[in-house]
Scaffold this motif. Structure first.
Motif, PDB file in Angstrom:
ATOM      1  N   ALA A 192      19.169   2.407   1.196  1.00 51.03           N
ATOM      2  CA  ALA A 192      19.481   2.609   2.610  1.00 51.03           C
ATOM      3  C   ALA A 192      20.791   3.364   2.833  1.00 51.03           C
ATOM      4  O   ALA A 192      20.872   4.206   3.712  1.00 51.03           O
ATOM      5  CB  ALA A 192      19.516   1.270   3.332  1.00 51.03           C
ATOM      6  N   GLU A 193      21.784   3.108   2.027  1.00 49.78           N
ATOM      7  CA  GLU A 193      23.107   3.706   2.240  1.00 49.78           C
ATOM      8  C   GLU A 193      23.223   5.139   1.738  1.00 49.78           C
ATOM      9  O   GLU A 193      24.259   5.767   1.923  1.00 49.78           O
ATOM     10  CB  GLU A 193      24.195   2.902   1.522  1.00 49.78           C
ATOM     11  CG  GLU A 193      24.205   1.421   1.735  1.00 49.78           C
ATOM     12  CD  GLU A 193      23.152   0.661   0.933  1.00 49.78           C
ATOM     13  OE1 GLU A 193      23.052   0.808  -0.292  1.00 49.78           O
ATOM     14  OE2 GLU A 193      22.409  -0.083   1.573  1.00 49.78           O
ATOM     15  N   CYS A 194      22.214   5.672   1.071  1.00 52.42           N
ATOM     16  CA  CYS A 194      22.380   6.987   0.427  1.00 52.42           C
ATOM     17  C   CYS A 194      22.050   8.163   1.349  1.00 52.42           C
ATOM     18  O   CYS A 194      22.218   9.310   0.957  1.00 52.42           O
ATOM     19  CB  CYS A 194      21.568   7.063  -0.865  1.00 52.42           C
ATOM     20  SG  CYS A 194      19.801   7.259  -0.610  1.00 52.42           S
ATOM     21  N   GLY A 195      21.585   7.893   2.547  1.00 50.97           N
ATOM     22  CA  GLY A 195      21.320   8.970   3.486  1.00 50.97           C
ATOM     23  C   GLY A 195      19.961   9.623   3.344  1.00 50.97           C
ATOM     24  O   GLY A 195      19.676  10.617   4.007  1.00 50.97           O
ATOM     25  N   LEU A 196      19.084   9.082   2.492  1.00 52.31           N
ATOM     26  CA  LEU A 196      17.741   9.623   2.330  1.00 52.31           C
ATOM     27  C   LEU A 196      16.748   8.832   3.179  1.00 52.31           C
ATOM     28  O   LEU A 196      16.998   7.681   3.522  1.00 52.31           O
ATOM     29  CB  LEU A 196      17.302   9.553   0.862  1.00 52.31           C
ATOM     30  CG  LEU A 196      18.176  10.282  -0.150  1.00 52.31           C
ATOM     31  CD1 LEU A 196      17.659  10.045  -1.559  1.00 52.31           C
ATOM     32  CD2 LEU A 196      18.235  11.766   0.156  1.00 52.31           C
ATOM     33  N   ALA A 197      15.625   9.456   3.502  1.00 52.55           N
ATOM     34  CA  ALA A 197      14.556   8.790   4.246  1.00 52.55           C
ATOM     35  C   ALA A 197      13.217   9.361   3.789  1.00 52.55           C
ATOM     36  O   ALA A 197      13.162  10.439   3.193  1.00 52.55           O
ATOM     37  CB  ALA A 197      14.749   8.995   5.746  1.00 52.55           C
ATOM     38  N   LEU A 198      12.157   8.617   4.083  1.00 53.19           N
ATOM     39  CA  LEU A 198      10.799   8.988   3.659  1.00 53.19           C
ATOM     40  C   LEU A 198       9.879   9.180   4.872  1.00 53.19           C
ATOM     41  O   LEU A 198       8.827   8.559   4.969  1.00 53.19           O
ATOM     42  CB  LEU A 198      10.238   7.895   2.736  1.00 53.19           C
ATOM     43  CG  LEU A 198      11.071   7.599   1.492  1.00 53.19           C
ATOM     44  CD1 LEU A 198      10.621   6.305   0.834  1.00 53.19           C
ATOM     45  CD2 LEU A 198      10.988   8.771   0.526  1.00 53.19           C
ATOM     46  N   PRO A 199      10.259  10.058   5.808  1.00 52.81           N
ATOM     47  CA  PRO A 199       9.421  10.243   6.996  1.00 52.81           C
ATOM     48  C   PRO A 199       8.072  10.845   6.630  1.00 52.81           C
ATOM     49  O   PRO A 199       7.970  11.706   5.761  1.00 52.81           O
ATOM     50  CB  PRO A 199      10.242  11.207   7.855  1.00 52.81           C
ATOM     51  CG  PRO A 199      11.048  11.989   6.866  1.00 52.81           C
ATOM     52  CD  PRO A 199      11.382  10.996   5.782  1.00 52.81           C
ATOM     53  N   GLY A 200       7.037  10.338   7.276  1.00 50.22           N
ATOM     54  CA  GLY A 200       5.685  10.868   7.072  1.00 50.22           C
ATOM     55  C   GLY A 200       4.947  10.266   5.895  1.00 50.22           C
ATOM     56  O   GLY A 200       3.723  10.399   5.809  1.00 50.22           O
ATOM     57  N   LEU A 201       5.643   9.590   4.987  1.00 52.86           N
ATOM     58  CA  LEU A 201       4.965   9.061   3.808  1.00 52.86           C
ATOM     59  C   LEU A 201       3.995   7.937   4.163  1.00 52.86           C
ATOM     60  O   LEU A 201       2.867   7.902   3.658  1.00 52.86           O
ATOM     61  CB  LEU A 201       5.979   8.583   2.764  1.00 52.86           C
ATOM     62  CG  LEU A 201       5.380   8.049   1.458  1.00 52.86           C
ATOM     63  CD1 LEU A 201       4.479   9.089   0.791  1.00 52.86           C
ATOM     64  CD2 LEU A 201       6.486   7.601   0.509  1.00 52.86           C
ATOM     65  N   GLY A 202       4.398   7.025   5.028  1.00 57.83           N
ATOM     66  CA  GLY A 202       3.498   5.937   5.438  1.00 57.83           C
ATOM     67  C   GLY A 202       2.219   6.483   6.059  1.00 57.83           C
ATOM     68  O   GLY A 202       1.118   6.016   5.746  1.00 57.83           O
ATOM     69  N   ALA A 203       2.339   7.488   6.921  1.00 57.85           N
ATOM     70  CA  ALA A 203       1.163   8.089   7.561  1.00 57.85           C
ATOM     71  C   ALA A 203       0.278   8.787   6.531  1.00 57.85           C
ATOM     72  O   ALA A 203      -0.955   8.683   6.590  1.00 57.85           O
ATOM     73  CB  ALA A 203       1.597   9.071   8.643  1.00 57.85           C
ATOM     74  N   ALA A 204       0.876   9.487   5.586  1.00 64.57           N
ATOM     75  CA  ALA A 204       0.099  10.181   4.555  1.00 64.57           C
ATOM     76  C   ALA A 204      -0.644   9.180   3.664  1.00 64.57           C
ATOM     77  O   ALA A 204      -1.809   9.397   3.304  1.00 64.57           O
ATOM     78  CB  ALA A 204       1.006  11.073   3.710  1.00 64.57           C
ATOM     79  N   LEU A 205       0.019   8.078   3.315  1.00 61.86           N
ATOM     80  CA  LEU A 205      -0.643   7.051   2.507  1.00 61.86           C
ATOM     81  C   LEU A 205      -1.718   6.334   3.306  1.00 61.86           C
ATOM     82  O   LEU A 205      -2.756   5.948   2.761  1.00 61.86           O
ATOM     83  CB  LEU A 205       0.385   6.079   1.940  1.00 61.86           C
ATOM     84  CG  LEU A 205       1.256   6.677   0.832  1.00 61.86           C
ATOM     85  CD1 LEU A 205       2.481   5.809   0.577  1.00 61.86           C
ATOM     86  CD2 LEU A 205       0.455   6.886  -0.437  1.00 61.86           C
ATOM     87  N   GLU A 206      -1.494   6.151   4.596  1.00 63.71           N
ATOM     88  CA  GLU A 206      -2.530   5.547   5.454  1.00 63.71           C
ATOM     89  C   GLU A 206      -3.776   6.429   5.473  1.00 63.71           C
ATOM     90  O   GLU A 206      -4.903   5.931   5.368  1.00 63.71           O
ATOM     91  CB  GLU A 206      -1.985   5.342   6.870  1.00 63.71           C
ATOM     92  CG  GLU A 206      -3.019   4.818   7.861  1.00 63.71           C
ATOM     93  CD  GLU A 206      -3.576   3.448   7.517  1.00 63.71           C
ATOM     94  OE1 GLU A 206      -4.712   3.159   7.942  1.00 63.71           O
ATOM     95  OE2 GLU A 206      -2.906   2.648   6.833  1.00 63.71           O
ATOM     96  N   GLN A 207      -3.602   7.731   5.571  1.00 69.32           N
ATOM     97  CA  GLN A 207      -4.758   8.641   5.547  1.00 69.32           C
ATOM     98  C   GLN A 207      -5.493   8.552   4.210  1.00 69.32           C
ATOM     99  O   GLN A 207      -6.721   8.538   4.164  1.00 69.32           O
ATOM    100  CB  GLN A 207      -4.311  10.081   5.812  1.00 69.32           C
ATOM    101  CG  GLN A 207      -3.872  10.313   7.237  1.00 69.32           C
ATOM    102  CD  GLN A 207      -4.979  10.026   8.236  1.00 69.32           C
ATOM    103  OE1 GLN A 207      -5.245   8.882   8.596  1.00 69.32           O
ATOM    104  NE2 GLN A 207      -5.644  11.054   8.672  1.00 69.32           N
ATOM    105  N   ALA A 208      -4.750   8.488   3.113  1.00 72.12           N
ATOM    106  CA  ALA A 208      -5.376   8.359   1.795  1.00 72.12           C
ATOM    107  C   ALA A 208      -6.099   7.021   1.667  1.00 72.12           C
ATOM    108  O   ALA A 208      -7.190   6.944   1.080  1.00 72.12           O
ATOM    109  CB  ALA A 208      -4.318   8.509   0.702  1.00 72.12           C
ATOM    110  N   GLU A 209      -5.526   5.963   2.228  1.00 70.95           N
ATOM    111  CA  GLU A 209      -6.160   4.630   2.200  1.00 70.95           C
ATOM    112  C   GLU A 209      -7.492   4.664   2.948  1.00 70.95           C
ATOM    113  O   GLU A 209      -8.491   4.124   2.484  1.00 70.95           O
ATOM    114  CB  GLU A 209      -5.228   3.592   2.831  1.00 70.95           C
ATOM    115  CG  GLU A 209      -5.682   2.164   2.642  1.00 70.95           C
ATOM    116  CD  GLU A 209      -5.373   1.619   1.260  1.00 70.95           C
ATOM    117  OE1 GLU A 209      -6.124   0.733   0.809  1.00 70.95           O
ATOM    118  OE2 GLU A 209      -4.397   2.056   0.623  1.00 70.95           O
ATOM    119  N   ARG A 210      -7.514   5.329   4.088  1.00 76.22           N
ATOM    120  CA  ARG A 210      -8.758   5.432   4.865  1.00 76.22           C
ATOM    121  C   ARG A 210      -9.842   6.162   4.076  1.00 76.22           C
ATOM    122  O   ARG A 210     -11.004   5.781   4.126  1.00 76.22           O
ATOM    123  CB  ARG A 210      -8.488   6.145   6.189  1.00 76.22           C
ATOM    124  CG  ARG A 210      -7.721   5.286   7.159  1.00 76.22           C
ATOM    125  CD  ARG A 210      -7.305   6.091   8.375  1.00 76.22           C
ATOM    126  NE  ARG A 210      -6.517   5.277   9.261  1.00 76.22           N
ATOM    127  CZ  ARG A 210      -6.871   4.955  10.502  1.00 76.22           C
ATOM    128  NH1 ARG A 210      -7.999   5.382  11.003  1.00 76.22           N
ATOM    129  NH2 ARG A 210      -6.080   4.203  11.236  1.00 76.22           N
TER     130      ARG A 210
END
Length: 191
Positions: free
Chosen positions: A93-111
């Motif tokens: 959390a403190e390193c300034g990185l984020a993973l935007p869009g990854l949850g949505a991309a994995l949700e599409q793959a799960e479907r």
């Protein structure tokens, strides 16, 4: 200066030192078996290291990994019963990185993985806007929105005593989604 694990072991005795040594050996084996790559995260100028561990042996993996790779993406997959997997992908959390869009991309793959199967409890489709996060599924992949997009987790499935975070996606499929979504477009310098 005394290392933290040495200070703890000195205070707690030889048994803890043995456990820490065993965890360190497990970590070394996990590091050797991990998949490694580089990804381009949004808002970050240089490519970031990503490591994917499958069924790691070290119970302190996250702590040892973050000590050595504080500004990297950590993906961990664990085997569950019935061909399901638990996947957690995170950045510190403190390193300034984020993973935007990854949850949505994995949700599409799960479907896609669910096509032709009976939906598991928690994965039922509901009216658009009435599912978790305003979507159309009771429990989609957690996209990290409550944690500044620093952690992504498998969807919650099951009910009551059998509730768990579980995915039909294999570790290889999760790796493909991560590296495809955040593909490095430029050539990397030789280390």
């Amino acid at each position: 200066i005394v290392a933290l694990d040495d200070a703890v072991a000195a205070a707690a005795g030889g048994e803890l030192r043995g456990r820490l040594d065993q965890a360190a050996r497990g970590f070394a084996a996990d590091m050797a078996a991990a998949a490694w790559g580089r990804v381009a995260l949004p808002g970050v100028a240089d490519p970031v290291t990503v490591a994917h561990f499958v069924d790691p042996a070290c119970p302190l993996l996250k702590h040892f990994f973050r000590r050595d790779h504080g500004d990297a993406v950590l993906a961990v997959s664990w085997t569950l019963a019935g061909g399901e997997w638990r996947h957690v992908i995170s950045v510190q959390a403190e390193c300034g990185l984020a993973l935007p869009g990854l949850g949505a991309a994995l949700e599409q793959a799960e479907r896609k993985a669910e096509e032709g199967r009976t939906l598991r409890p928690g994965r039922e489709r509901v009216q658009a806007g009435s599912g978790r996060f305003g979507g159309d599924v009771v429990s989609p992949w957690y996209d990290g929105r409550g944690h500044d997009f620093t952690i992504v987790d498998s969807p919650s499935v099951g009910a009551g005593e059998t509730a768990r975070c579980a995915s039909l996606l294999s570790p290889a499929r999760v790796w493909d989604v991560i590296t495809s979504l955040y593909a490095v477009d430029k050539e990397l310098p030789t280390p």
